[in-house]
Scaffold this motif. Structure first.
Motif, PDB file in Angstrom:
ATOM      1  N   PRO A 123       0.847  -1.203   0.000  1.00 31.22           N
ATOM      2  CA  PRO A 123       0.000   0.000   0.000  1.00 31.22           C
ATOM      3  C   PRO A 123       0.886   1.259   0.000  1.00 31.22           C
ATOM      4  O   PRO A 123       1.802   1.378   0.811  1.00 31.22           O
ATOM      5  CB  PRO A 123      -0.790  -0.120   1.300  1.00 31.22           C
ATOM      6  CG  PRO A 123       0.061  -0.980   2.191  1.00 31.22           C
ATOM      7  CD  PRO A 123       0.855  -1.883   1.302  1.00 31.22           C
ATOM      8  N   ILE A 124       0.608   2.146  -0.931  1.00 31.02           N
ATOM      9  CA  ILE A 124       1.426   3.342  -1.112  1.00 31.02           C
ATOM     10  C   ILE A 124       0.582   4.576  -0.852  1.00 31.02           C
ATOM     11  O   ILE A 124      -0.568   4.656  -1.289  1.00 31.02           O
ATOM     12  CB  ILE A 124       1.971   3.428  -2.557  1.00 31.02           C
ATOM     13  CG1 ILE A 124       2.696   2.145  -2.970  1.00 31.02           C
ATOM     14  CG2 ILE A 124       2.856   4.650  -2.752  1.00 31.02           C
ATOM     15  CD1 ILE A 124       3.934   1.842  -2.206  1.00 31.02           C
ATOM     16  N   ILE A 125       1.189   5.525  -0.161  1.00 28.84           N
ATOM     17  CA  ILE A 125       0.572   6.842  -0.039  1.00 28.84           C
ATOM     18  C   ILE A 125       1.548   7.854  -0.620  1.00 28.84           C
ATOM     19  O   ILE A 125       2.725   7.864  -0.286  1.00 28.84           O
ATOM     20  CB  ILE A 125       0.188   7.182   1.419  1.00 28.84           C
ATOM     21  CG1 ILE A 125      -0.565   8.501   1.481  1.00 28.84           C
ATOM     22  CG2 ILE A 125       1.396   7.218   2.318  1.00 28.84           C
ATOM     23  CD1 ILE A 125      -1.372   8.683   2.727  1.00 28.84           C
ATOM     24  N   VAL A 126       1.059   8.661  -1.543  1.00 29.30           N
ATOM     25  CA  VAL A 126       1.866   9.704  -2.157  1.00 29.30           C
ATOM     26  C   VAL A 126       1.589  10.987  -1.389  1.00 29.30           C
ATOM     27  O   VAL A 126       0.454  11.471  -1.362  1.00 29.30           O
ATOM     28  CB  VAL A 126       1.524   9.872  -3.653  1.00 29.30           C
ATOM     29  CG1 VAL A 126       2.352  10.997  -4.258  1.00 29.30           C
ATOM     30  CG2 VAL A 126       1.742   8.561  -4.400  1.00 29.30           C
ATOM     31  N   LYS A 127       2.624  11.487  -0.740  1.00 27.42           N
ATOM     32  CA  LYS A 127       2.477  12.695   0.078  1.00 27.42           C
ATOM     33  C   LYS A 127       2.140  13.876  -0.820  1.00 27.42           C
ATOM     34  O   LYS A 127       2.752  14.066  -1.868  1.00 27.42           O
ATOM     35  CB  LYS A 127       3.763  12.963   0.858  1.00 27.42           C
ATOM     36  CG  LYS A 127       3.617  14.080   1.847  1.00 27.42           C
ATOM     37  CD  LYS A 127       4.833  14.202   2.737  1.00 27.42           C
ATOM     38  CE  LYS A 127       4.585  15.316   3.720  1.00 27.42           C
ATOM     39  NZ  LYS A 127       5.721  16.185   3.878  1.00 27.42           N
ATOM     40  N   MET A 154      -2.774   5.850  -2.482  1.00 28.10           N
ATOM     41  CA  MET A 154      -3.548   6.905  -1.831  1.00 28.10           C
ATOM     42  C   MET A 154      -2.773   8.211  -1.943  1.00 28.10           C
ATOM     43  O   MET A 154      -1.579   8.208  -2.221  1.00 28.10           O
ATOM     44  CB  MET A 154      -3.789   6.559  -0.365  1.00 28.10           C
ATOM     45  CG  MET A 154      -4.642   5.312  -0.193  1.00 28.10           C
ATOM     46  SD  MET A 154      -4.700   4.742   1.514  1.00 28.10           S
ATOM     47  CE  MET A 154      -3.169   3.821   1.584  1.00 28.10           C
ATOM     48  N   TYR A 155      -3.453   9.303  -1.695  1.00 28.07           N
ATOM     49  CA  TYR A 155      -2.841  10.627  -1.776  1.00 28.07           C
ATOM     50  C   TYR A 155      -3.092  11.374  -0.479  1.00 28.07           C
ATOM     51  O   TYR A 155      -4.188  11.322   0.068  1.00 28.07           O
ATOM     52  CB  TYR A 155      -3.453  11.405  -2.942  1.00 28.07           C
ATOM     53  CG  TYR A 155      -2.970  12.833  -3.052  1.00 28.07           C
ATOM     54  CD1 TYR A 155      -1.773  13.128  -3.684  1.00 28.07           C
ATOM     55  CD2 TYR A 155      -3.723  13.878  -2.536  1.00 28.07           C
ATOM     56  CE1 TYR A 155      -1.329  14.434  -3.792  1.00 28.07           C
ATOM     57  CE2 TYR A 155      -3.295  15.188  -2.637  1.00 28.07           C
ATOM     58  CZ  TYR A 155      -2.091  15.466  -3.269  1.00 28.07           C
ATOM     59  OH  TYR A 155      -1.659  16.762  -3.377  1.00 28.07           O
ATOM     60  N   PRO A 163      -8.190   7.732  -1.121  1.00 30.89           N
ATOM     61  CA  PRO A 163      -7.891   6.520  -1.893  1.00 30.89           C
ATOM     62  C   PRO A 163      -8.048   6.798  -3.393  1.00 30.89           C
ATOM     63  O   PRO A 163      -9.004   7.433  -3.822  1.00 30.89           O
ATOM     64  CB  PRO A 163      -8.932   5.510  -1.413  1.00 30.89           C
ATOM     65  CG  PRO A 163      -9.986   6.306  -0.743  1.00 30.89           C
ATOM     66  CD  PRO A 163      -9.408   7.622  -0.341  1.00 30.89           C
ATOM     67  N   LEU A 164      -7.065   6.314  -4.167  1.00 28.01           N
ATOM     68  CA  LEU A 164      -7.090   6.529  -5.615  1.00 28.01           C
ATOM     69  C   LEU A 164      -7.210   5.237  -6.401  1.00 28.01           C
ATOM     70  O   LEU A 164      -7.875   5.194  -7.424  1.00 28.01           O
ATOM     71  CB  LEU A 164      -5.803   7.252  -6.059  1.00 28.01           C
ATOM     72  CG  LEU A 164      -5.522   8.600  -5.408  1.00 28.01           C
ATOM     73  CD1 LEU A 164      -4.145   9.103  -5.817  1.00 28.01           C
ATOM     74  CD2 LEU A 164      -6.595   9.607  -5.806  1.00 28.01           C
ATOM     75  N   TYR A 165      -6.552   4.184  -5.911  1.00 20.86           N
ATOM     76  CA  TYR A 165      -6.488   2.946  -6.673  1.00 20.86           C
ATOM     77  C   TYR A 165      -6.320   1.766  -5.719  1.00 20.86           C
ATOM     78  O   TYR A 165      -5.587   1.859  -4.735  1.00 20.86           O
ATOM     79  CB  TYR A 165      -5.298   2.992  -7.642  1.00 20.86           C
ATOM     80  CG  TYR A 165      -4.972   1.676  -8.272  1.00 20.86           C
ATOM     81  CD1 TYR A 165      -5.740   1.161  -9.328  1.00 20.86           C
ATOM     82  CD2 TYR A 165      -3.902   0.914  -7.821  1.00 20.86           C
ATOM     83  CE1 TYR A 165      -5.438  -0.060  -9.894  1.00 20.86           C
ATOM     84  CE2 TYR A 165      -3.585  -0.303  -8.394  1.00 20.86           C
ATOM     85  CZ  TYR A 165      -4.359  -0.788  -9.422  1.00 20.86           C
ATOM     86  OH  TYR A 165      -4.066  -1.998  -9.989  1.00 20.86           O
TER      87      TYR A 165
END
Length: 168
Positions: A123-127, A154-155, A163-165
């Motif tokens: 799981p990735i979150i883009v700051k 996520m962003y 959540p984006l994808y």
């Protein structure tokens, strides 16, 4: 301890990517060639070549340079090519356009080299917030590069992400 506070974000497998961490040092410069044109509008080849050859290009050492013309003059492609020949020994990168175009091009190079295989099934979150001028296009490029690998994207911040994808 009965009421111990547990930081679930710190203990999660969530990986935060901050594009600001990839921001390369170096001054960004907008080089307007309008002043090298006759009356700011007409490119006279002989005069242009003379001015370009006499110009001190060393001032662009280790800079990122965006070439532009702020007048409505029609600039032939060879003129920008000539400028890039003079700039190349000094500048880190040269583009035609504005400073946002320059930043986008810089990030495109960085993201093309980024190995995202380490993010496989994670799981990735883009700051989202940054103090440096990270272009919006960089977020799109990163998202497209991560999508085939990430479990989710996520962003924002871990405490309030969008959540984006999600990979099914």
């Amino acid at each position: 301890m009965p009421d111990e506070i547990i930081n679930r974000v710190a203990n999660s497998k969530l990986i935060t990517i901050d594009l600001e961490d990839y921001y390369p040092e170096g001054q960004r410069v907008l080089l307007d060639i309008k002043n090298w044109l006759f009356k700011g509008f007409v490119l006279r080849e002989k005069d242009f070549r003379h001015q370009v050859s006499e110009f001190d290009w060393t001032q662009y050492q280790d800079n990122y340079v965006a070439l532009t013309c702020s007048s409505d003059a029609i600039i032939p492609g060879w003129a920008y090519m000539l400028l890039s020949i003079y700039l190349e020994p000094y500048a880190k990168k040269i583009v035609i356009g504005d400073l946002e175009t320059l930043e986008t091009s810089i990030y495109q190079d960085i993201l093309n080299e980024l190995d995202v295989t380490e993010f496989k099934d994670k799981p990735i979150i883009v700051k989202g917030c940054s103090k440096k001028p990270v272009p919006q296009n960089a977020y799109i490029m990163l998202t497209n590069k991560l999508k085939p690998f990430a479990k989710s994207i996520m962003y924002g911040e871990a405490c309030s992400s969008v959540p984006l994808y999600k990979n099914e």
